[in-house]
Design a protein around this motif. Structure first.
Motif, short mmCIF file in Angstrom:
data_model
loop_
_atom_site.label_atom_id
_atom_site.label_comp_id
_atom_site.label_asym_id
_atom_site.label_seq_id
_atom_site.Cartn_x
_atom_site.Cartn_y
_atom_site.Cartn_z
N ASN A 137 1.73 16.06 3.81
CA ASN A 137 2.39 15.03 2.92
C ASN A 137 3.40 14.53 3.76
N TYR A 138 3.73 13.04 3.46
CA TYR A 138 5.02 12.55 3.84
C TYR A 138 5.23 11.32 2.96
N PHE A 139 6.52 11.32 2.39
CA PHE A 139 6.65 10.16 1.45
C PHE A 139 8.03 9.39 2.20
N ARG A 140 7.86 8.13 2.05
CA ARG A 140 8.84 7.18 2.32
C ARG A 140 8.83 6.09 1.28
N SER A 141 10.18 5.51 0.94
CA SER A 141 10.02 4.47 -0.03
C SER A 141 11.21 3.44 0.52
N ALA A 142 11.23 2.37 -0.39
CA ALA A 142 11.90 1.20 -0.04
C ALA A 142 12.28 0.33 -1.45
N PHE A 143 13.40 -0.01 -1.58
CA PHE A 143 13.66 -0.81 -2.83
C PHE A 143 13.60 -2.41 -2.15
N PHE A 144 13.07 -3.12 -3.20
CA PHE A 144 13.20 -4.65 -2.72
C PHE A 144 13.17 -5.40 -3.95
N GLY A 145 13.70 -6.62 -3.78
CA GLY A 145 14.11 -7.45 -4.72
C GLY A 145 12.92 -8.42 -5.50
N ASP A 146 11.82 -8.72 -4.95
CA ASP A 146 11.09 -9.55 -5.31
C ASP A 146 9.79 -9.30 -4.79
N LEU A 147 8.50 -9.83 -5.57
CA LEU A 147 7.09 -9.87 -5.27
C LEU A 147 6.95 -11.15 -4.58
N ASP A 148 7.71 -11.66 -3.79
CA ASP A 148 7.59 -13.16 -3.17
C ASP A 148 6.44 -13.04 -2.15
N ASP A 149 6.29 -13.92 -1.41
CA ASP A 149 5.14 -14.14 -0.72
C ASP A 149 5.49 -13.19 0.79
N PRO A 150 6.65 -13.04 1.37
CA PRO A 150 6.85 -12.21 2.27
C PRO A 150 6.48 -10.63 1.93
N ALA A 151 7.20 -10.26 0.86
CA ALA A 151 6.98 -8.94 0.14
C ALA A 151 5.44 -8.63 0.06
N THR A 152 4.75 -9.45 -0.58
CA THR A 152 3.41 -9.25 -0.93
C THR A 152 2.63 -9.11 0.34
N GLY A 153 2.97 -10.13 1.36
CA GLY A 153 2.47 -10.26 2.55
C GLY A 153 2.52 -9.01 3.35
N ALA A 154 3.63 -8.34 3.30
CA ALA A 154 4.11 -7.11 4.01
C ALA A 154 3.24 -6.00 3.27
N LEU A 155 3.01 -6.06 1.87
CA LEU A 155 2.29 -4.84 1.29
C LEU A 155 0.83 -5.02 1.61
N VAL A 156 0.19 -6.28 1.54
CA VAL A 156 -1.17 -6.52 1.62
C VAL A 156 -1.49 -6.09 3.28
N SER A 157 -0.76 -6.41 4.22
CA SER A 157 -0.81 -5.98 5.52
C SER A 157 -0.61 -4.25 5.86
N ALA A 158 0.24 -3.68 5.18
CA ALA A 158 0.38 -2.34 5.22
C ALA A 158 -0.92 -1.44 4.51
N PHE A 159 -1.39 -2.07 3.42
CA PHE A 159 -2.43 -1.51 2.91
C PHE A 159 -3.81 -1.86 3.72
N GLY A 160 -3.77 -2.71 4.55
CA GLY A 160 -5.08 -3.02 5.40
C GLY A 160 -4.93 -2.20 6.55
N ARG A 161 -3.74 -1.50 6.78
CA ARG A 161 -3.75 -0.38 8.07
C ARG A 161 -3.76 0.83 7.43
N VAL A 162 -4.18 1.12 6.15
CA VAL A 162 -3.79 2.34 5.78
C VAL A 162 -4.60 3.52 6.62
N PRO A 163 -3.95 4.42 6.95
CA PRO A 163 -4.81 5.44 7.97
C PRO A 163 -5.80 6.25 7.52
N ASN A 164 -5.99 6.40 6.29
CA ASN A 164 -6.95 7.39 5.72
C ASN A 164 -7.20 7.27 4.29
N PRO A 165 -8.29 7.53 3.39
CA PRO A 165 -8.36 7.45 2.22
C PRO A 165 -7.61 8.37 1.16
N LEU A 166 -6.71 9.02 1.75
CA LEU A 166 -5.78 10.05 1.14
C LEU A 166 -4.58 9.24 1.02
#
Length: 161
Positions: free
Chosen positions: A20-49
């Motif tokens: 297990n490894y945990f990491r976090s980041a605070f951010f200010g808004d669910l605007d287009d750049p933030a949601t784009g970054a989240l969707v992109s990260a989810f698209g590269r999830v390394p495994n189902p865990l």
């Protein structure tokens, strides 16, 4: 419900042997750049865990002044908690890199949350606090734990160490 029972509710999600490894980041808004970054990260999830958790902040927590407690990052509306997991040591480096990339995509000003970090290095601990807050915590450590007895945590070192 007894406290110990509540604390064990998530135990089945973390069986013995899982890396297990945990990491976090605070951010200010669910605007287009933030949601784009989240969707992109989810698209590269390394495994189902592995998981991305987005927590909405604010409310009563946001009404407390940032300098009133050790938890000073109260001016952001969201926090991303990245739970990077691997079933064995071989998949762990890819999971860690994915987590670092996911939080890094939210920008250089994305402070971390000390309770959602798998790294105890001084740079990550410092990133969890604004400069003034960190200095106040060092002063507390200097006064109450100058020998750094309580160091097996996300450690804030006293001045003398």
């Amino acid at each position: 419900m007894p406290y110990t029972a509540m604390q064990g509710l998530l135990d089945p999600l973390y069986p013995r042997g899982i890396w297990n490894y945990f990491r976090s980041a605070f951010f200010g808004d669910l605007d287009d750049p933030a949601t784009g970054a989240l969707v992109s990260a989810f698209g590269r999830v390394p495994n189902p865990l592995s998981e991305l958790h987005v927590h909405h902040l604010g409310g009563a927590m946001g009404r407390v002044p940032g300098d009133a407690t050790a938890f000073a990052t109260r001016d952001r509306d969201f926090i991303l908690n990245v739970v990077a997991r691997s079933g064995d040591a071989g998949g762990y480096p890819a999971a860690v890199e994915w987590a670092r990339t996911a939080t890094g995509a939210l920008g250089p000003d994305a402070a971390t949350y000390v309770n959602f970090t798998g790294e105890g290095g001084e740079d990550r601990v410092r990133a969890a606090y604004p400069k003034d807050t960190y200095e106040r915590l060092v002063a507390v450590k200097d006064r109450y734990d100058p020998t750094n007895l309580f160091r097996l945590n996300q450690n804030i070192r006293p001045t003398s160490r």
